[in-house]
Enzyme design. Structure first.
Site, short mmCIF file in Angstrom:
data_model
loop_
_atom_site.label_atom_id
_atom_site.label_comp_id
_atom_site.label_asym_id
_atom_site.label_seq_id
_atom_site.Cartn_x
_atom_site.Cartn_y
_atom_site.Cartn_z
N HIS A 185 0.82 -1.22 0.00
CA HIS A 185 0.00 0.00 0.00
C HIS A 185 0.85 1.26 0.00
CE1 HIS A 185 -4.11 1.75 1.23
NE2 HIS A 185 -4.23 1.16 0.07
N ILE A 254 -14.22 6.02 15.05
CA ILE A 254 -14.70 4.66 14.84
C ILE A 254 -13.67 3.90 14.01
CG2 ILE A 254 -16.68 3.26 14.13
CD1 ILE A 254 -17.65 5.49 15.93
N GLY A 256 -11.76 1.31 11.69
CA GLY A 256 -12.19 0.59 10.49
C GLY A 256 -12.88 1.50 9.48
N PHE A 257 -12.93 2.79 9.79
CA PHE A 257 -13.53 3.75 8.85
C PHE A 257 -12.54 4.87 8.53
CE2 PHE A 257 -17.16 1.60 10.51
CZ PHE A 257 -18.04 1.56 9.43
N HIS A 259 -9.88 6.98 5.66
CA HIS A 259 -8.56 6.65 5.11
C HIS A 259 -7.79 7.92 4.80
CE1 HIS A 259 -5.42 4.78 2.74
NE2 HIS A 259 -5.72 3.71 3.44
N ARG A 268 -10.51 -2.15 -1.38
CA ARG A 268 -10.36 -3.46 -0.75
C ARG A 268 -11.61 -3.86 0.02
NH1 ARG A 268 -5.00 -1.65 2.30
NH2 ARG A 268 -6.48 0.02 2.78
N ASP A 310 -9.96 -2.72 6.82
CA ASP A 310 -9.99 -3.44 8.09
C ASP A 310 -11.38 -3.84 8.56
OD1 ASP A 310 -7.24 -3.48 8.58
OD2 ASP A 310 -7.28 -1.38 9.16
N ARG A 335 1.79 -8.01 4.65
CA ARG A 335 2.45 -6.74 4.34
C ARG A 335 3.96 -6.86 4.31
NH1 ARG A 335 0.49 -1.60 4.41
NH2 ARG A 335 -1.28 -2.61 3.41
N ARG A 354 16.28 11.98 5.58
CA ARG A 354 16.53 12.87 6.71
C ARG A 354 15.86 14.21 6.43
NH1 ARG A 354 16.96 16.99 9.98
NH2 ARG A 354 18.62 16.88 11.54
N1 COA Z 1 -14.36 7.93 12.89
C1 COA Z 1 -14.86 9.15 13.14
N2 COA Z 1 -14.42 10.26 12.55
C2 COA Z 1 -13.43 10.12 11.65
C3 COA Z 1 -12.85 8.88 11.34
C4 COA Z 1 -13.37 7.75 12.00
N3 COA Z 1 -12.86 6.55 11.75
N4 COA Z 1 -11.89 9.04 10.43
C5 COA Z 1 -11.84 10.35 10.17
N5 COA Z 1 -12.77 10.99 10.91
C6 COA Z 1 -13.01 12.42 10.91
C7 COA Z 1 -11.90 13.10 11.66
O1 COA Z 1 -12.19 13.22 13.04
C8 COA Z 1 -11.84 14.43 10.96
O2 COA Z 1 -12.91 15.23 11.44
P1 COA Z 1 -12.64 16.77 11.78
O3 COA Z 1 -12.23 17.39 10.47
O4 COA Z 1 -13.96 17.23 12.29
O5 COA Z 1 -11.54 16.78 12.79
C9 COA Z 1 -12.15 14.09 9.53
O6 COA Z 1 -12.91 12.89 9.58
C10 COA Z 1 -10.90 13.92 8.66
O7 COA Z 1 -10.18 12.83 9.09
P2 COA Z 1 -8.65 12.83 9.46
O8 COA Z 1 -8.45 12.28 10.82
O9 COA Z 1 -8.06 14.17 9.11
O10 COA Z 1 -8.04 11.80 8.45
P3 COA Z 1 -6.55 11.36 8.51
O11 COA Z 1 -6.11 11.29 7.10
O12 COA Z 1 -5.71 12.17 9.42
O13 COA Z 1 -6.62 9.93 9.18
C11 COA Z 1 -7.18 7.70 9.49
C12 COA Z 1 -6.91 8.79 8.48
C13 COA Z 1 -7.29 6.37 8.75
C14 COA Z 1 -6.03 7.60 10.50
C15 COA Z 1 -8.50 8.03 10.22
O14 COA Z 1 -9.57 8.00 9.30
C16 COA Z 1 -8.76 7.08 11.36
O15 COA Z 1 -8.26 7.29 12.46
N6 COA Z 1 -9.55 5.98 11.13
C17 COA Z 1 -9.78 5.01 12.13
C18 COA Z 1 -8.59 4.07 12.26
C19 COA Z 1 -8.49 3.09 11.12
O16 COA Z 1 -9.47 2.49 10.72
N7 COA Z 1 -7.27 2.93 10.61
C20 COA Z 1 -6.98 2.01 9.53
C21 COA Z 1 -6.62 2.75 8.30
S1 COA Z 1 -6.48 1.67 6.91
#
Ligand code: COA
Length: 373
Positions: A185, A254, A256-257, A259, A268, A310, A335, A354
Site C-alpha cells: 500500500h 470509529i 475501520g472507517f 482513510h 479493498r 480493516d 504486508r 533525513r
Molecule cells: N471515525 C470518526 N471520525 C473520523 C474517522 C473515523 N474513523 N476518520 C476520520 N474521521 C473524521 C476526523 O475526526 C476528521 O474530522 P474533523 O475534520 O472534524 O476533525 C475528519 O474525519 C478527517 O479525518 P482525518 O483524521 O483528518 O483523516 P486522517 O487522514 O488524518 O486519518 C485515518 C486517516 C485512517 C487515521 C483516520 O480515518 C482514522 O483514524 N480511522 C480510524 C482508524 C483506522 O481504521 N485505521 C486504519 C486505516 S487503513
C-alpha cells in the site's frame, strides 16, 4: 532555508519514488506493479502476488510451484527461537511476540549481505505464521505444535497450525484474498518506517521489526482488532445504529472507517465484504454481518465516512474462528512482502532519509548558572 511543509502528518507530500503500487490513482483504486488488486484477488493465490511484488513479474506455473515448495521448506523454527517464544507470557500481544520473533530470527539467521535480501524475506514469509502459532498454541493450549506442515499456501499453513487441522477450501481461499488485499500500500506508516530504516543501510530484520512496531497501532493495522471489539459489543443491527449514533455524537473515532488517501471508498472493502458475507452464510450468522452492514450505512449516511480494508476483515476472520488478537499479525504475514520490496527498492537507489523540522521552540539564550535556575 529549508522549505516548510504545511500539512500535518506529511499528508499530500511526495516523499520518494516507487514502482510497486499506486493508491487512489488508477483501476479500482489500488494496483500492484500495474495490476488491479481486484483482478489479483479474483484470480491469484497470495504466493503469486508475493512473487509479483518481490520479484517484479507474475510467475509462470512452474515458477509458482517451485516458489511455493521453497517457502514450504522454510517453515521450521530454530530451537533457540522456540525457547524465546516459550518464555513470552500468554497475555502478551501477538504483535509484540512477532516483533520479538522477527528480531530474534535476525540474531540467529542475520542478513549478513544484501545479496541475501530475497532469501531472508522468503524465510520470514514462510516462518512468520509458524512464529505466531507456535507461541499462541504453547502459551494458550500448552501444546508444542509441529510447524512444518505440507500445506499448499501460507494462509492454509497458518489456519492449520492455529486449529490443528487443515482448513476447508473456502477458508483457504479467503486467506488468499485477505493476504493479497493487505500485501502492499505505497508509503503507509509502517512501510515508510521500513524505508527510513533501510535508508541507513540497516539490515532487513531491523527494517521489518520497526515496521511491525508501526503497524501495531490502532490508527494503522490495529484497526481490525478495534473494529472487532466494537461490532462484538452490538447485539443487533438496531442496537448498532443506536450505539453508533451515540459514538458520533460524542465525536469518538470509529475504527475501520476513513482513510488518509482514499476519499470516497477503499477498493479493498467491497472485496473482503463479499467474502465476509459468504462466510456469514457458511456459519449461519445472523448478527455480526448485519451489524457490520448497519455500521457501514450509518457512517456513510451521517459522516460520509466509508469502511476501509480493516472493517469487514474483522467479521471475516471471526467467522473463520481466528482469535481477535491474531488479526493484526495476519496483516504482518502479508504486508511483509510490501515492506521487503520497498526496502529493496530503497537500497537500489538510496539516499539517507533525513527531512527537516520547523522549529517552534525558544529563541537562542544563554545557559544560566545552576544556582540561578
Ligand atoms: N471515525 C470518526 N471520525 C473520523 C474517522 C473515523 N474513523 N476518520 C476520520 N474521521 C473524521 C476526523 O475526526 C476528521 O474530522 P474533523 O475534520 O472534524 O476533525 C475528519 O474525519 C478527517 O479525518 P482525518 O483524521 O483528518 O483523516 P486522517 O487522514 O488524518 O486519518 C485515518 C486517516 C485512517 C487515521 C483516520 O480515518 C482514522 O483514524 N480511522 C480510524 C482508524 C483506522 O481504521 N485505521 C486504519 C486505516 S487503513
Amino acid at each position: 532555508m529549508a522549505k516548510v511543509l504545511s500539512g500535518a502528518g506529511l499528508r499530500g507530500q511526495v516523499a520518494g519514488k516507487t514502482a510497486l503500487s499506486t493508491v487512489g490513482k488508477s483501476g479500482s483504486g489500488l494496483t500492484y506493479r500495474g495490476y488491479d488488486v481486484k483482478e489479483l484477488a479474483e484470480h491469484c493465490d497470495f504466493e503469486e502476488v508475493a512473487y509479483l511484488i518481490l520479484k517484479g513479474d507474475l510467475p509462470t506455473q512452474a515458477q509458482l510451484d517451485s516458489y511455493k515448495s521453497e517457502l514450504c521448506s522454510m517453515r521450521g523454527l530454530p530451537v533457540a527461537l522456540k525457547e524465546v517464544l516459550e518464555r513470552i507470557p500468554a497475555d502478551a500481544h501477538p504483535m509484540d511476540v512477532l516483533r520479538t520473533g522477527c528480531s530474534m530470527l535476525g540474531n540467529l539467521e542475520g542478513e549478513t549481505s544484501f545479496d541475501l535480501q530475497g532469501k531472508v524475506t522468503d524465510r520470514m514469509l514462510a516462518c512468520f505464521p509458524s512464529i505466531i502459532c507456535y507461541w499462541y498454541r504453547f502459551s494458550h493450549d500448552g501444546v508444542r505444535v509441529e510447524v512444518e506442515t505440507d500445506d499448499d499456501s501460507i494462509g492454509a499453513h497458518f489456519l492449520h497450525l492455529l486449529h490443528g487441522k487443515k482448513p476447508n477450501d473456502l477458508h483457504e481461499r479467503v486467506m488468499h484474498v485477505s493476504l493479497i488485499l493487505y500485501a502492499e500500500h505505497e508509503f503507509n506508516a509502517s512501510t515508510f518506517t521500513a524505508r527510513v530504516c533501510a535508508s541507513t543501510l540497516s539490515d532487513m530484520h531491523s527494517c521489518v521489526t520497526g515496521a511491525i512496531g508501526s503497524l501495531r497501532g490502532p490508527l494503522h493495522g490495529g484497526a481490525n482488532e478495534a473494529a472487532m471489539d466494537m461490532i462484538q459489543s452490538f447485539t443487533s443491527a438496531d442496537h448498532a445504529e443506536e450505539q453508533m449514533m451515540g459514538k458520533l455524537a460524542r465525536k469518538e473515532k470509529i475504527m475501520g472507517f476513513g482513510h488518509a488517501i482514499y476519499s470516497e471508498c477503499d477498493p479493498r472493502n467491497e472485496i473482503i465484504k463479499l467474502w465476509s458475507e459468504k462466510l456469514a452464510e457458511d456459519v449461519g450468522d445472523t448478527v455480526l454481518y448485519p451489524v457490520s452492514v448497519r455500521c457501514e450505512e450509518v457512517m456513510w449516511r451521517e459522516k460520509k465516512l466509508f469502511c476501509n480494508a480493516d472493517f469487514f476483515h474483522a467479521s471475516a476472520y471471526n467467522f473463520m474462528g481466528i482469535p481477535t488478537k491474531l488479526f493484526t499479525p495476519i496483516f504482518v504475514m502479508s504486508r511483509l512482502t510490501g515492506w521487503a520490496a520497498h526496502v529493496m527498492e530503497q537500497r537500489a537507489d538510496n539516499r539517507i532519509i533525513r527531512p527537516s523540522a520547523e522549529y517552534t521552540g525558544e529563541e537562542i539564550r544563554p545557559v544560566p548558572a545552576i544556582s540561578e535556575r
